[in-house]
Design a protein around this motif. Structure first.
Motif, mmCIF file in Angstrom:
data_model
loop_
_atom_site.group_PDB
_atom_site.id
_atom_site.type_symbol
_atom_site.label_atom_id
_atom_site.label_comp_id
_atom_site.label_asym_id
_atom_site.label_seq_id
_atom_site.Cartn_x
_atom_site.Cartn_y
_atom_site.Cartn_z
ATOM 1 N N VAL A 143 34.355 47.763 34.861
ATOM 2 C CA VAL A 143 35.161 46.542 34.872
ATOM 3 C C VAL A 143 35.907 46.417 36.195
ATOM 4 O O VAL A 143 35.933 45.353 36.825
ATOM 5 C CB VAL A 143 36.161 46.528 33.692
ATOM 6 N N LYS A 144 36.510 47.499 36.629
ATOM 7 C CA LYS A 144 37.251 47.519 37.906
ATOM 8 C C LYS A 144 36.336 47.160 39.067
ATOM 9 O O LYS A 144 36.695 46.343 39.939
ATOM 10 C CB LYS A 144 37.858 48.910 38.127
ATOM 11 N N SER A 145 35.143 47.731 39.093
ATOM 12 C CA SER A 145 34.207 47.483 40.199
ATOM 13 C C SER A 145 33.822 46.010 40.285
ATOM 14 O O SER A 145 33.837 45.408 41.362
ATOM 15 C CB SER A 145 32.953 48.348 40.014
ATOM 16 N N ILE A 146 33.468 45.410 39.143
ATOM 17 C CA ILE A 146 33.072 43.994 39.149
ATOM 18 C C ILE A 146 34.261 43.106 39.491
ATOM 19 O O ILE A 146 34.140 42.156 40.280
ATOM 20 C CB ILE A 146 32.473 43.600 37.774
ATOM 21 N N TRP A 147 35.431 43.397 38.914
ATOM 22 C CA TRP A 147 36.641 42.601 39.168
ATOM 23 C C TRP A 147 36.954 42.572 40.664
ATOM 24 O O TRP A 147 37.278 41.532 41.225
ATOM 25 C CB TRP A 147 37.803 43.190 38.375
ATOM 26 N N GLU A 148 36.827 43.714 41.325
ATOM 27 C CA GLU A 148 37.151 43.785 42.755
ATOM 28 C C GLU A 148 36.087 43.115 43.621
ATOM 29 O O GLU A 148 36.384 42.656 44.726
ATOM 30 C CB GLU A 148 37.342 45.252 43.172
ATOM 31 N N LYS A 149 34.857 43.040 43.127
ATOM 32 C CA LYS A 149 33.824 42.294 43.858
ATOM 33 C C LYS A 149 34.079 40.798 43.765
ATOM 34 O O LYS A 149 33.869 40.061 44.733
ATOM 35 C CB LYS A 149 32.435 42.619 43.309
ATOM 36 N N LYS A 214 36.247 27.432 40.806
ATOM 37 C CA LYS A 214 34.807 27.137 40.824
ATOM 38 C C LYS A 214 34.040 28.025 41.795
ATOM 39 O O LYS A 214 32.875 28.343 41.576
ATOM 40 C CB LYS A 214 34.581 25.663 41.176
ATOM 41 N N SER A 215 34.673 28.416 42.893
ATOM 42 C CA SER A 215 33.973 29.235 43.890
ATOM 43 C C SER A 215 33.680 30.646 43.384
ATOM 44 O O SER A 215 32.873 31.371 43.975
ATOM 45 C CB SER A 215 34.799 29.318 45.175
ATOM 46 N N LEU A 216 34.330 31.059 42.277
ATOM 47 C CA LEU A 216 34.172 32.422 41.766
ATOM 48 C C LEU A 216 33.270 32.505 40.539
ATOM 49 O O LEU A 216 32.775 33.582 40.201
ATOM 50 C CB LEU A 216 35.543 33.003 41.399
ATOM 51 N N VAL A 217 33.046 31.368 39.869
ATOM 52 C CA VAL A 217 32.368 31.385 38.568
ATOM 53 C C VAL A 217 30.966 31.967 38.657
ATOM 54 O O VAL A 217 30.577 32.844 37.881
ATOM 55 C CB VAL A 217 32.324 29.964 37.965
ATOM 56 N N LYS A 218 30.185 31.481 39.602
ATOM 57 C CA LYS A 218 28.784 31.919 39.701
ATOM 58 C C LYS A 218 28.697 33.420 39.985
ATOM 59 O O LYS A 218 27.925 34.145 39.348
ATOM 60 C CB LYS A 218 28.065 31.129 40.790
ATOM 61 N N THR A 219 29.498 33.893 40.946
ATOM 62 C CA THR A 219 29.480 35.313 41.291
ATOM 63 C C THR A 219 29.850 36.168 40.086
ATOM 64 O O THR A 219 29.199 37.183 39.799
ATOM 65 C CB THR A 219 30.468 35.592 42.443
ATOM 66 N N LEU A 220 30.888 35.757 39.366
ATOM 67 C CA LEU A 220 31.345 36.524 38.206
ATOM 68 C C LEU A 220 30.232 36.703 37.182
ATOM 69 O O LEU A 220 29.931 37.835 36.768
ATOM 70 C CB LEU A 220 32.536 35.810 37.566
ATOM 71 N N PHE A 221 29.585 35.612 36.787
ATOM 72 C CA PHE A 221 28.601 35.728 35.703
ATOM 73 C C PHE A 221 27.272 36.297 36.189
ATOM 74 O O PHE A 221 26.544 36.912 35.397
ATOM 75 C CB PHE A 221 28.449 34.387 34.989
#
Length: 538
Positions: A143-149, A214-221
């Motif tokens: 979770v930490k790794s993805i959150w920081e990316k 909006k700029s973060l949504v695609k990267t997150l999923f």
């Protein structure tokens, strides 16, 4: 995953089946999307984890681990219970997780999520200590790794029962995670919910874009889906921008809830354009648009989706439709204020043609066709490195193989280019200016005789011979127009240990999704292969 969908209006006592890895259910507010998702969970509750749009983002400052079994039960069904096989009781889940309001209950499970994450970490570290395993990766590490990316300007500090955050490079300015912004909290929450979902779950996420820029949504999923390839995802949204980011997802247009567990909805086929009415009923995209050749499953769409994340991409089929749509869309810009562009294959186009297209907002690939992008140097080397091969050695061999194949096919390719050039020249003969047949025929004869066919052929031949003699790899990709043949002929799959061309394509897309230094380098390399502002210097 294959499931039965809720009952469709007009088809009584029938539940259509759908097979999917990702499914987007899109519709306006009030169209019954949440109830649709709840019904899917009700019918598949043993393997479904649903994340509500209505959720508390309150983070406790401190949590205490418990037993792993208790933490999992609390997280998945809302409460622990001594009864065996409690997960089989849908009514228990409705009562405890959903507060007897299965559709619209305010989900309040952030503390349960954190308890499970800290408990799992404690159990994993304890088990690894007994087995002498050094530094195991726990769920909270993931979770930490993805959150920081997703949020590279922030870092997380994991302590016993406590999570802290701080601006990158400023660890002295730590503060408790309970003080994070709504966006930071919901991103952590969504990552954690998915990471903690049971194996091979069907995960339903209602309004995934809520509270997230909006700029973060695609990267997150993208990152979430990569981390859980065992799971299937269902997204409930009214946001077209988000729907377009799930490029390979099956899509359902939810029109209305009719009552009695019946919905009016349409399964949108892959080759079916999203109906105009949908654009009017949901919140439309306000991002600039790029029209593309092909369809939602074509390789150029899959690639450009990651190269141009700040654009809405719309495949239209043919290059003629792309050119016409850009023209029509830009003529109406005073009404909608949205910039419009197009990308088309080079397809033996000459410089004059490209200059004209660029002036109209149509960009042209600097390789013969989109599939040739998969053989540019940046991509070949990235795939080779990913597969543990020597990147330079693999690329050198690919280059030699392609140059050799180009030499073998050169005569046929020259004739194909010559044929296309003649076709365009002959097409221009229809631009006569005279008004009657007696005058038109002499004009046509004059125009035809002015075409220097021998010179046209010689110039094309010269371009090919120069590319071959100089072994110019970029020029060969620009000229070589032989669909489905270049990747096999390059032997890039054999050289990298990949089974076939389709797996090679999928791996390239996977690398692009990662949003790291390598994917950024590939994206820039692809962008450089798109001609946007060519000027004719002849």
């Amino acid at each position: 995953m294959k499931i039965k969908l809720p009952t469709k209006k007009g088809i009584p006592n029938t539940n259509p089946e759908i097979d999917f890895e990702q499914l987007v259910i899109i519709g306006a507010n009030g169209s019954g999307k949440t109830r649709f998702g709840a019904k899917i969970e009700e019918d598949n509750h043993l393997k479904t984890h649903r994340i509500s749009a209505q959720k508390s983002l309150s983070i406790p400052k401190l949590v205490r681990p418990t037993s792993l079994e208790v933490a999992r039960n609390e997280f998945f069904i809302g409460s622990n219970h001594p009864q065996q096989n409690v997960n089989e009781a849908l009514s228990y889940k409705k009562s405890n997780r959903w507060g007897d309001n299965f559709n619209t209950h305010l989900l309040n499970d952030y503390e349960k999520l954190l308890v499970l994450l800290h408990t799992e970490e404690y159990e994993t570290l304890s088990d690894s200590k007994e087995k002498n395993i050094l530094s195991p990766i726990t769920k909270i590490d993931t979770v930490k790794s993805i959150w920081e990316k997703v949020l590279p300007h922030r870092k997380l500090k994991i302590k016993s029962g406590v999570i802290e955050t701080y601006p990158t490079g400023q660890e002295d300015n730590k503060y408790n995670a309970s003080e994070m912004s709504d966006g930071e909290r919901v991103i952590f929450y969504l990552i954690g919910e998915v990471i903690c979902s049971p194996e091979k779950s069907m995960i339903i996420i209602d309004e995934p874009e809520m509270h997230i820029h909006k700029s973060l949504v695609k990267t997150l999923f993208d990152l979430i889906e990569i981390e859980r390839p065992d799971c299937s995802f269902i997204y409930l949204t009214h946001d077209i921008d988000f729907a377009f980011t799930r490029q390979n997802a099956a899509k359902i247009w939810a029109k209305a809830y009719e009552g009695n567990s019946i919905w009016d909805y349409e399964i949108l086929e892959g080759d079916m354009p999203i109906p105009e009415q949908l654009y009017l009923e949901v919140l439309g995209s306000r991002k600039p648009v790029i029209f593309l050749e092909g369809d939602n499953s074509s390789i150029d769409y899959e690639i450009y989706e990651h190269v141009f994340p700040t654009y809405t991409l719309k495949p239209l089929g043919s290059c003629e439709k792309v050119i016409q749509s850009v023209k029509s869309f830009n003529e109406q810009k005073g009404f909608h204020h949205i910039d419009s562009f197009g990308i088309i294959d080079r397809d033996r186009r000459q410089v004059d043609d490209i200059v004209k297209l660029n002036s109209k907002g149509v960009w042209v690939l600097d390789v013969a066709e989109a599939e040739n992008l998969l053989l540019i140097e940046d991509i070949v080397k990235a795939v080779a490195s990913h597969m543990g091969r020597d990147a330079n050695d693999v690329f050198d061999q690919v280059k030699r193989n392609l140059i050799s194949f180009f030499s073998d096919q050169m005569e046929a390719q020259i004739l194909l280019h010559f044929k296309e050039s003649l076709r365009k020249k002959f097409l221009s003969l229809t631009n006569f200016t005279k008004k009657n047949l007696d005058d038109v025929l002499p004009e046509l004869n004059t125009m035809y005789q002015s075409i220097d066919k021998q010179n046209l052929f010689e110039n094309i031949k010269l371009d090919f011979e120069k590319a071959a003699s100089t072994q110019n790899y970029d020029s060969i990709l620009q000229l070589f127009n032989l669909k489905n043949a270049l990747i096999p002929a390059s032997k890039v799959c054999d050289l990298t240990g990949i089974r076939n061309k389709e797996e090679y394509k999928r791996l390239v897309i996977t690398i692009l999704k990662r949003k790291d230094i390598v994917s950024e380098q590939i994206s820039k390399g692809i962008d450089l292969k798109i001609i946007k502002t060519l000027h004719n210097n002849s």
